[in-house]
Write a protein that holds these residues in place. Sequence first.
Motif, PDB file in Angstrom:
ATOM      1  N   ASP A  17       9.734  20.599   7.726  1.00  0.00           N
ATOM      2  CA  ASP A  17       9.517  20.490   6.275  1.00  0.00           C
ATOM      3  C   ASP A  17       8.540  21.533   5.738  1.00  0.00           C
ATOM      4  N   VAL A  18       8.549  22.723   6.345  1.00  0.00           N
ATOM      5  CA  VAL A  18       7.651  23.801   5.919  1.00  0.00           C
ATOM      6  C   VAL A  18       8.349  24.619   4.829  1.00  0.00           C
ATOM      7  N   PRO A  19       7.743  24.703   3.640  1.00  0.00           N
ATOM      8  CA  PRO A  19       8.359  25.493   2.569  1.00  0.00           C
ATOM      9  C   PRO A  19       8.406  26.980   2.921  1.00  0.00           C
ATOM     10  N   GLN A  20       9.398  27.657   2.404  1.00  0.00           N
ATOM     11  CA  GLN A  20       9.542  29.102   2.626  1.00  0.00           C
ATOM     12  C   GLN A  20       8.272  29.843   2.204  1.00  0.00           C
ATOM     13  N   GLU A  21       7.668  29.393   1.130  1.00  0.00           N
ATOM     14  CA  GLU A  21       6.451  30.025   0.613  1.00  0.00           C
ATOM     15  C   GLU A  21       5.315  29.992   1.655  1.00  0.00           C
ATOM     16  N   THR A  22       5.211  28.901   2.377  1.00  0.00           N
ATOM     17  CA  THR A  22       4.179  28.781   3.410  1.00  0.00           C
ATOM     18  C   THR A  22       4.442  29.773   4.536  1.00  0.00           C
ATOM     19  N   PHE A  74       6.207  33.928  15.767  1.00  0.00           N
ATOM     20  CA  PHE A  74       6.703  32.790  14.995  1.00  0.00           C
ATOM     21  C   PHE A  74       7.976  33.193  14.272  1.00  0.00           C
ATOM     22  N   GLY A  75       8.760  32.174  13.927  1.00  0.00           N
ATOM     23  CA  GLY A  75      10.003  32.400  13.204  1.00  0.00           C
ATOM     24  C   GLY A  75      10.276  31.233  12.282  1.00  0.00           C
ATOM     25  N   TYR A  76      11.152  31.458  11.322  1.00  0.00           N
ATOM     26  CA  TYR A  76      11.432  30.436  10.313  1.00  0.00           C
ATOM     27  C   TYR A  76      12.930  30.248  10.139  1.00  0.00           C
ATOM     28  N   ASP A  77      13.349  28.994  10.136  1.00  0.00           N
ATOM     29  CA  ASP A  77      14.738  28.626   9.869  1.00  0.00           C
ATOM     30  C   ASP A  77      14.793  28.102   8.439  1.00  0.00           C
ATOM     31  N   GLU A  78      15.270  28.943   7.544  1.00  0.00           N
ATOM     32  CA  GLU A  78      15.295  28.639   6.118  1.00  0.00           C
ATOM     33  C   GLU A  78      16.124  27.395   5.800  1.00  0.00           C
ATOM     34  N   ASP A  79      17.274  27.242   6.463  1.00  0.00           N
ATOM     35  CA  ASP A  79      18.161  26.106   6.184  1.00  0.00           C
ATOM     36  C   ASP A  79      17.511  24.772   6.528  1.00  0.00           C
ATOM     37  N   ASN A  80      16.767  24.742   7.622  1.00  0.00           N
ATOM     38  CA  ASN A  80      16.149  23.492   8.083  1.00  0.00           C
ATOM     39  C   ASN A  80      14.670  23.384   7.739  1.00  0.00           C
ATOM     40  N   LYS A  81      14.120  24.408   7.098  1.00  0.00           N
ATOM     41  CA  LYS A  81      12.687  24.452   6.768  1.00  0.00           C
ATOM     42  C   LYS A  81      11.833  24.210   8.007  1.00  0.00           C
ATOM     43  N   ALA A  82      12.221  24.862   9.103  1.00  0.00           N
ATOM     44  CA  ALA A  82      11.527  24.686  10.381  1.00  0.00           C
ATOM     45  C   ALA A  82      10.799  25.976  10.760  1.00  0.00           C
ATOM     46  N   LEU A  83       9.534  25.835  11.101  1.00  0.00           N
ATOM     47  CA  LEU A  83       8.713  26.951  11.543  1.00  0.00           C
ATOM     48  C   LEU A  83       8.471  26.801  13.037  1.00  0.00           C
ATOM     49  N   LEU A  84       8.883  27.785  13.804  1.00  0.00           N
ATOM     50  CA  LEU A  84       8.685  27.782  15.252  1.00  0.00           C
ATOM     51  C   LEU A  84       7.523  28.719  15.555  1.00  0.00           C
ATOM     52  N   VAL A  85       6.530  28.202  16.289  1.00  0.00           N
ATOM     53  CA  VAL A  85       5.340  28.993  16.590  1.00  0.00           C
ATOM     54  C   VAL A  85       5.120  29.015  18.100  1.00  0.00           C
ATOM     55  N   ILE A  86       5.035  30.219  18.660  1.00  0.00           N
ATOM     56  CA  ILE A  86       4.718  30.391  20.078  1.00  0.00           C
ATOM     57  C   ILE A  86       3.250  30.800  20.150  1.00  0.00           C
ATOM     58  N   PHE A  87       2.452  29.917  20.739  1.00  0.00           N
ATOM     59  CA  PHE A  87       1.026  30.173  20.860  1.00  0.00           C
ATOM     60  C   PHE A  87       0.736  30.993  22.114  1.00  0.00           C
ATOM     61  N   MET A 145      17.370  32.587  14.456  1.00  0.00           N
ATOM     62  CA  MET A 145      16.019  32.712  13.942  1.00  0.00           C
ATOM     63  C   MET A 145      15.387  33.975  14.535  1.00  0.00           C
ATOM     64  N   GLU A 146      14.900  34.805  13.669  1.00  0.00           N
ATOM     65  CA  GLU A 146      14.245  36.033  14.108  1.00  0.00           C
ATOM     66  C   GLU A 146      12.749  35.765  14.292  1.00  0.00           C
ATOM     67  N   LEU A 147      12.221  36.136  15.458  1.00  0.00           N
ATOM     68  CA  LEU A 147      10.800  35.953  15.720  1.00  0.00           C
ATOM     69  C   LEU A 147      10.004  37.165  15.269  1.00  0.00           C
ATOM     70  N   GLN A 148       8.861  36.907  14.677  1.00  0.00           N
ATOM     71  CA  GLN A 148       7.911  37.943  14.280  1.00  0.00           C
ATOM     72  C   GLN A 148       6.788  37.943  15.317  1.00  0.00           C
ATOM     73  N   PHE A 149       6.677  39.004  16.099  1.00  0.00           N
ATOM     74  CA  PHE A 149       5.594  39.107  17.068  1.00  0.00           C
ATOM     75  C   PHE A 149       4.377  39.689  16.358  1.00  0.00           C
ATOM     76  N   VAL A 150       3.215  39.078  16.589  1.00  0.00           N
ATOM     77  CA  VAL A 150       2.013  39.444  15.840  1.00  0.00           C
ATOM     78  C   VAL A 150       0.820  39.677  16.761  1.00  0.00           C
ATOM     79  N   GLU A 151      -0.150  40.423  16.229  1.00  0.00           N
ATOM     80  CA  GLU A 151      -1.435  40.614  16.902  1.00  0.00           C
ATOM     81  C   GLU A 151      -2.326  39.470  16.454  1.00  0.00           C
TER      82      GLU A 151
END
Length: 72
Positions: free
Chosen positions: A37-42, A14-27, A1-7
């Motif tokens: 169960d997060v859709p790719q579109e979200t 955050f990063g997204y696992d397309e196969d498992n529809k899992a969104l990982l968020v580092i606060f 899973m590739e993380l996107q670092f943001v301002e």
Amino acid sequence: MELQFVESSMIQAFGYDEDNKALLVIFNSGKTYQYSDVPQETYEELLEADSKGSYMRSFIIDCYPHVLKKKR
């Protein structure tokens, strides 16, 4: 899973696992949550959102099942 670092005042990355529809968020608080169960579109809408925190509050937090993965 590739993380996107943001301002963001809320999110560090955050990063997204397309196969498992899992969104990982580092606060910025140091907590890491995995949302299920997060859709790719979200995920794509989060990527494009001007305010990542506002998008998270409106469309992800309390909208998808989640678990605390790590706490600083």
